[in-house]
Design a protein around this motif. Structure first.
Motif, PDB file in Angstrom:
ATOM      1  N   HIS A  81      -5.722  -1.492  10.691  1.00  0.00           N
ATOM      2  CA  HIS A  81      -5.792  -1.141   9.273  1.00  0.00           C
ATOM      3  C   HIS A  81      -6.955  -1.860   8.581  1.00  0.00           C
ATOM      4  N   GLU A  85     -10.498  -0.376   7.112  1.00  0.00           N
ATOM      5  CA  GLU A  85     -10.867  -0.512   5.702  1.00  0.00           C
ATOM      6  C   GLU A  85     -12.298  -1.032   5.569  1.00  0.00           C
ATOM      7  N   HIS A 100      -7.767   1.962   1.473  1.00  0.00           N
ATOM      8  CA  HIS A 100      -6.405   1.648   1.933  1.00  0.00           C
ATOM      9  C   HIS A 100      -5.659   2.920   2.353  1.00  0.00           C
ATOM     10  N   ASP A 165      -3.987  -4.740  -2.162  1.00  0.00           N
ATOM     11  CA  ASP A 165      -4.736  -3.480  -2.015  1.00  0.00           C
ATOM     12  C   ASP A 165      -3.895  -2.220  -2.165  1.00  0.00           C
TER      13      ASP A 165
HETATM   14 ZN   LIG Z   1      -4.970  -1.915   3.076  1.00  0.00          ZN
END
Ligand SMILES: [Zn+2]
Length: 224
Positions: A81, A85, A100, A165
């Protein structure tokens, strides 16, 4: 087993349990129900699935805790992840309030191999665009400094190290105030009775609410 061998749902559950474990261990069924916004029977069913996969230990009436393999799956998904990003932000110029949501989708399909290629291309980064630590290839987390802005010392030079985020609206709002990772700020005043915080950014002083302040982590800058 690499995370992409598990379903998207299983990966998301494990990631959610990992996040909740930072606050409370074991993680209760009701905490999971509230976080995932699913019914109590759906939570029980999910727990049974995770127990069969040896990703969690379950203690009736207590809740769940990730096993070592469950924790590894969570950290691998978090690694994907946060690398995604940063890659989307730096290589493709995707705005920081949009990365995100994109990463939430892509993280599940990424192989460890491709994640490592991204990490290599980005120079083995330690933090994502929001300042969250990226687990390394061996899944250790870089040390996070600082604490919540809400509890910071008044009239001391601070540096923003991380912002939450999850909300694009909040990220856009923070960006308009200049409250982004790396920025130096001073907390001038904390009004009593849950009142606003007055934060100086450059020449300007902004009043921000407690909710907003809770999304910001800062570290004190050492003065020489
Ligand atoms: Zn994130």
């Amino acid at each position: 087993m690499p995370p992409e061998k598990f379903s998207k749902n299983v990966q998301d559950y494990v990631k959610t349990i990992y996040a909740l474990q930072n606050r409370q261990r074991p993680v209760s069924n009701s905490a999971l129900k509230a976080q995932l916004n699913i019914s109590a029977p759906a939570v029980s069913e999910m727990i049974q699935t995770l127990v069969k996969l040896n990703l969690v230990h379950y203690e009736p009436y207590q809740g769940v805790e990730l096993t070592t393999s469950g924790e590894r799956v969570a950290l691998e998904v978090i690694r994907h992840h946060r690398l995604l990003e940063l890659y989307l932000y730096e290589a493709l110029g995707v705005p920081w309030d949009e990365v995100h949501a994109e990463a939430e989708q892509l993280e599940h399909a990424l192989s460890a191999n491709l994640a490592e290629r991204i990490a290599e291309r980005l120079g083995q980064p330690q933090f994502d665009p929001h300042g969250a630590p990226i687990p390394s290839r061996d899944l250790s987390l870089p040390e996070q400094h600082g604490g919540p802005l809400l509890a910071a010392t008044l009239n001391t030079l601070l540096r923003i190290v991380e912002v939450d985020d999850a909300s694009p609206e909040l990220l856009r709002y923070l960006a308009t105030l200049g409250l982004v990772p790396g920025q130096q700020v001073i907390l001038c005043e904390r009004a009593p009775f849950d009142g606003p915080l007055h934060v100086q950014v450059g020449e300007q002083i902004h009043a921000i609410g407690q909710q907003t302040a809770m999304a910001i982590r800062v570290e004190e800058q050492s003065t020489n």
